[in-house]
Design an enzyme around this catalytic site. Sequence first.
Site, short mmCIF file in Angstrom:
data_model
loop_
_atom_site.label_atom_id
_atom_site.label_comp_id
_atom_site.label_asym_id
_atom_site.label_seq_id
_atom_site.Cartn_x
_atom_site.Cartn_y
_atom_site.Cartn_z
N GLN A 101 -10.41 10.24 5.07
CA GLN A 101 -10.96 9.11 4.24
C GLN A 101 -10.38 7.79 5.01
OE1 GLN A 101 -7.36 8.75 1.01
NE2 GLN A 101 -8.14 10.77 1.16
N HIS A 103 -9.98 3.37 4.17
CA HIS A 103 -9.84 2.10 3.20
C HIS A 103 -10.47 0.94 3.78
CE1 HIS A 103 -7.70 5.19 0.90
NE2 HIS A 103 -6.48 5.08 1.90
N GLU A 120 -1.73 0.61 4.06
CA GLU A 120 -0.32 1.63 3.38
C GLU A 120 0.43 2.11 4.52
OE1 GLU A 120 -2.12 5.18 1.73
OE2 GLU A 120 -3.91 4.76 2.99
N HIS A 178 -7.73 8.88 8.17
CA HIS A 178 -6.66 9.55 7.84
C HIS A 178 -6.81 10.70 6.75
CE1 HIS A 178 -6.33 6.43 5.15
NE2 HIS A 178 -5.70 7.14 4.20
N ARG A 198 -14.25 8.51 1.06
CA ARG A 198 -14.14 10.00 1.37
C ARG A 198 -14.87 10.20 2.30
NH1 ARG A 198 -14.49 12.15 -3.41
NH2 ARG A 198 -12.50 11.56 -4.05
#
Length: 320
Positions: A101, A103, A120, A178, A198
């Site tokens: 996936q 982001h 993150e 990642h 995804r």
Amino acid sequence: MNLYPLSFAPIFKERIWGGEKLEKELHKPIHQPLIGESWEVSTVKGDVSVISNGTLKGTSLQALIEQAPEALLGRAVYKRFGTDFPLLIKFIDAAQDLSIQVHPDDALAKARHNSFGKTEMWYIMEADTDASIIIGFNKNVSREEYQAHLADKTLSQLLHFEKVKHGDMFFIPAGKIHAIGAGVLLAEIQQTSDITYRVYDFDRKDKNGNYRELHTELALDAIDFEQKDDFRKTYTKAENTVNPAVVSPYFTTDYLKINQEMPLTLSGESFHIYMGVAGKGSLQYGDMELPLEKGQTVLVPACCKQISLKGDMEVLQVSC
């Protein structure tokens, strides 16, 4: 309003890849299979944390921010974010591989979803023998090369696999492809966002026999196709002191290894979050003492400037 260090009722998320470690290793009150995430501190719409201790028990975090924004968030955080809480704090148990996936960053997330982006970091709490994560590409990749490998289901040939163990720390900026691998239990600190694109899910079906949705086209504009070996964070592990680990525009994370009482004076510019990642101890504020052991999380409002940590434990300290 008299604020004090806050604990919250965890919010559990069923995931196709979830396991049993959140219950068995972190002692979360879970009594069902396939729970993959414990959201510790959240203001995501529909999943807002509720205080579980003290006189404010039963109050939602968002409601408390609205009532006392600067006292809770801190001067600098309130000036930057208003009453939007900027972080989402989780523990994640991957019994199986997560999907591959990516982001979106702030600009793309704002344009498409009116949301923060999602940068993150991960702190590995436990990892089975030979467990690994996927993080970035193993070479510079063109958009066309990526699409060709995705189409013929050989995307893994382009990805970097990194073996992990307890104490490893990784920073994953928005745009880096990642996945968490099977056998990994970790703490995740991220921007407040639940947006995930995804791109490949190993052709798995959910419990109803359906393939999970992929976001192939949306992901294309989000992915950074350049190979960058900047993901593993090195940090010192000196005892009873604050060891800087991650500094980013979105959050700062420090590592603390404690074997005695350790007083801390906080700035008041930001709230602080303490995540227990190993061992057992407590957080003290005045005559209040909260347990802080492996799998527990405490939010210290910005106005609470004098605290102490004590016990035999490893802790992540997070601020903005």
